[in-house]
Design an enzyme around this catalytic site. Structure first.
Site: not given
Ligand code: IMP
Length: 428
Positions: A13, A16, A18, A38, A40-42, A224, A301-302, A305, A331
Site C-alpha cells: 500500500d 505503487k 501511481k 489480494n 489493490g492499486h488505485t 504487496q 478489503t476495506g 490500515r 504521500k
Molecule cells: P494474503 O496475501 O491474503 O495471504 O495475506 C497475507 C498478509 O499480507 C496479510 O497481512 C494481508 O493483510 C497482507 N496483504 C496482502 N496483500 C496486501 C496488499 O496488497 N497490501 C497490504 N497488505 C497486503
C-alpha cells in the site's frame, strides 16, 4: 533496454499504482509477477477517472502498452473476468491482456480453506485478505496446483480437480465442519469462466524475453511489499509469494540481469494491514491523523490500515534485499501540518541499540523505535513540482530520509493526482 522493477519497500500500500502509471507511458509492457487479487492499486487517469485494480496490471490504462499477468501470479478466473468486464464497460480495451499459461488458478476450495483456516487460527491469525492466495501457492509448491493452461484441456483439468478435492473435501468436512465441494460443478464453472480467458493465454516468458531483446522497456509491477515477502518479510505474517526484485525475475521469466533498475516505493510514513509486528505503530491521535489524512483504508478489503512513523531501518533493509537503485517517496503531503515529524533511525532491543533489522522475529517483536525528531511544515505542498519549491523543512525531511535509507530519492508524491509529483531524477 532494461527492465525496471517497482517494489513495495514497506508492508504494501505504498502507492505503487501511481508510480506504475507515471512510468507506464514510457514502457511497452507492464507485468504483474506475483500475488493475485489480494493487491489493490488505485490509478487516477488524466481525465480524472479513478480505477481500483486488483489483478490486471496498471498498464491497462495506458494505450499501446501490453499488460501481462505472468507465471508467478495466482489468478482467480472469476475476478479476472469481472475486472475485465468493469473496464470494458468504461471503454478500456481489455483484449490486449496477456495471461501466462503457467500462472496458477485460484480455485473455490482455496478461498474456502483460506477463510476457515484463518478462523481456526483465532488469535494467531495472519489477517489474510481471504482471497485464497496462500492455499493456492501451497498447492503450487506441493505440485498439485491447477494452471491456466489446464483450461485448454478439460480432461486434465477434471483429473486435477478430482484428485485435489479428494483431500480438500476431507479437510473441509472433517476438520472445519464445512460442506464438501462437488468436483464436476467446480470443473464446469471453471471451464465456463475460463472460456472467456482463452484468447488471452500466452507464453509470456517468451513474449517478455523477445520484447527485451528488441530493446523495449518492461515494467515489472510488484504488489504487496518487501516486509510481506515470504522469505524476507516478517514471517509468518507475510503473503505467500515474493514481491522482492528476486521474485520479479522468477515470477516473470526474465533473467535477473535484465532488471537493471529497481525502484522502491516508500511511503513518507508507514502503514500495515493485517497482523504482525510493526515497531513504529501509533495508537494515539497522531496515528488517527495519518489514517484520516492519508485515507488509509485498504482498497481490497476495506480494512483500516495500521499507521505509524517512517522507519528507516526497514527502508535500508528494502534497499539491500532488492538492490534498489532509487526510491519513489509517496504521500509526503499527508505530513503537512505536523509540528514535528519523528523518524525511526534504529531500534532498541533489550537495552541494546540495533541499527539493522534484528536477526530473529522475537527481537523484531520487541524492537522499540529510536526516534529522531524533524521540524515539520504547514504549507500545502500539492502544487510543488520541483524539489526547491518544497518548504525548507519538507526538503530537510526528505534529505534525511535519503541519507538514512540507502538509495537516492528520485521522485516524491505530493498529492493523489497523477501530476502531483516532484521529479528529482529521471526514472526512465
Ligand atoms: P494474503 O496475501 O491474503 O495471504 O495475506 C497475507 C498478509 O499480507 C496479510 O497481512 C494481508 O493483510 C497482507 N496483504 C496482502 N496483500 C496486501 C496488499 O496488497 N497490501 C497490504 N497488505 C497486503
Amino acid at each position: 533496454m532494461p527492465a525496471i522493477a517497482l517494489i513495495g519497500a514497506q508492508w504494501g500500500d505504498e502507492g505503487k499504482g501511481k508510480a506504475t502509471d507515471l512510468l507506464g507511458s514510457s514502457v511497452t509492457h507492464v507485468v504483474r509477477y506475483q500475488g493475485g487479487n489480494n493487491a489493490g492499486h488505485t490509478v487516477v487517469t488524466p481525465d480524472g477517472q479513478k480505477y481500483a485494480l486488483h489483478l490486471i496490471p496498471s498498464g491497462i490504462l495506458t494505450p499501446n502498452c501490453t499488460p501481462v499477468i505472468a507465471n508467478g501470479v495466482v489468478v482467480d478466473p472469476h475476478v479476472l473476468v469481472d475486472e475485465m468486464q468493469g473496464l470494458a464497460e468504461r471503454g478500456v480495451d481489455v483484449n490486449r491482456i496477456k495471461l501466462s499459461a503457467d500462472a496458477h488458478l485460484i480455485m473455490p476450495y482455496h478461498i474456502a480453506i483460506d477463510k476457515v483456516s484463518e478462523r481456526y487460527l483465532g488469535k494467531a491469525k495472519i489477517g489474510t485478505t481471504g482471497r485464497g492466495i496462500g492455499p493456492c501457492y501451497q498447492d503450487k509448491i506441493a505440485r498439485i496446483g491447477v494452471r491456466v493452461q489446464d483450461l485448454l484441456d478439460p480432461s486434465i483439468l477434471t483429473q486435477k480437480v478430482e484428485s485435489a478435492l479428494e483431500l480438500k473435501n476431507q479437510i473441509l468436512t472433517k476438520i472445519y465442519n464445512r460442506k464438501a465441494l462437488d468436483p464436476q460443478q467446480v470443473v464446469d464453472e471453471t471451464l465456463e469462466v475460463g472460456a472467456q480467458l482463452q484468447p488471452l493465454i500466452a507464453d509470456t516468458r517468451l513474449l517478455l524475453n523477445e520484447a527485451h531483446e528488441r530493446g523495449e522497456w518492461i515494467l515489472l509491477e510488484g504488489s504487496q511489499g518487501t516486509l510481506l515477502d515470504v522469505d524476507h518479510g516478517t514471517y509468518p505474517y507475510v503473503t505467500s509469494s515474493s514481491p522482492t526484485s528476486g521474485g520479479a525475475a522468477a515470477g516473470s521469466g526474465l533473467g535477473p540481469r535484465a532488471i537493471e533498475r529497481s525502484i522502491g516505493i516508500l511511503k513518507a510514513y508507514t502503514t500495515r494491514v493485517g497482523s504482525g509486528p510493526f515497531p513504529t505503530e501509533l495508537f494515539d491521535d497522531k496515528g488517527e491523523y495519518l489514517r484520516k489524512q492519508g485515507g488509509e483504508v485498504g482498497v481490497t478489503t476495506g480494512r483500516d490500515r495500521r499507521c505509524g512513523w517512517f522507519d528507516a531501518v526497514i527502508a535500508r533493509y528494502a534497499a539491500r534485499v532488492n538492490s534498489l537503485t532509487d526510491f519513489f517517496l509517496t504521500k509526503l503531503d499527508v505530513l503537512s501540518s505536523l509540528e514535528t515529524v519523528p523518524i525511526c533511525v534504529a531500534y532498541e532491543v533489550d537495552g541494546k541499540r540495533l541499527d539493522e533489522m534484528p536477526m530473529t522475529q522475537t527481537d523484531f517483536h520487541h524492537a522499540k523505535p529510536v526516534y529522531e525528531e524533524m521540524p515539520g511544515w504547514f504549507e500545502d505542498i500539492t502544487h510543488c513540482r520541483t524539489f526547491d519549491e518544497l518548504p525548507e523543512n519538507a526538503q530537510r525531511y526528505v534529505r534525511r530520509l535519503e541519507e538514512l535509507s540507502g538509495a537516492r530519492i528520485s521522485a516524491i508524491g505530493v498529492g493523489p493526482g497523477r501530476e502531483e509529483n516532484v521529479l528529482v531524477h529521471e526514472l526512465v
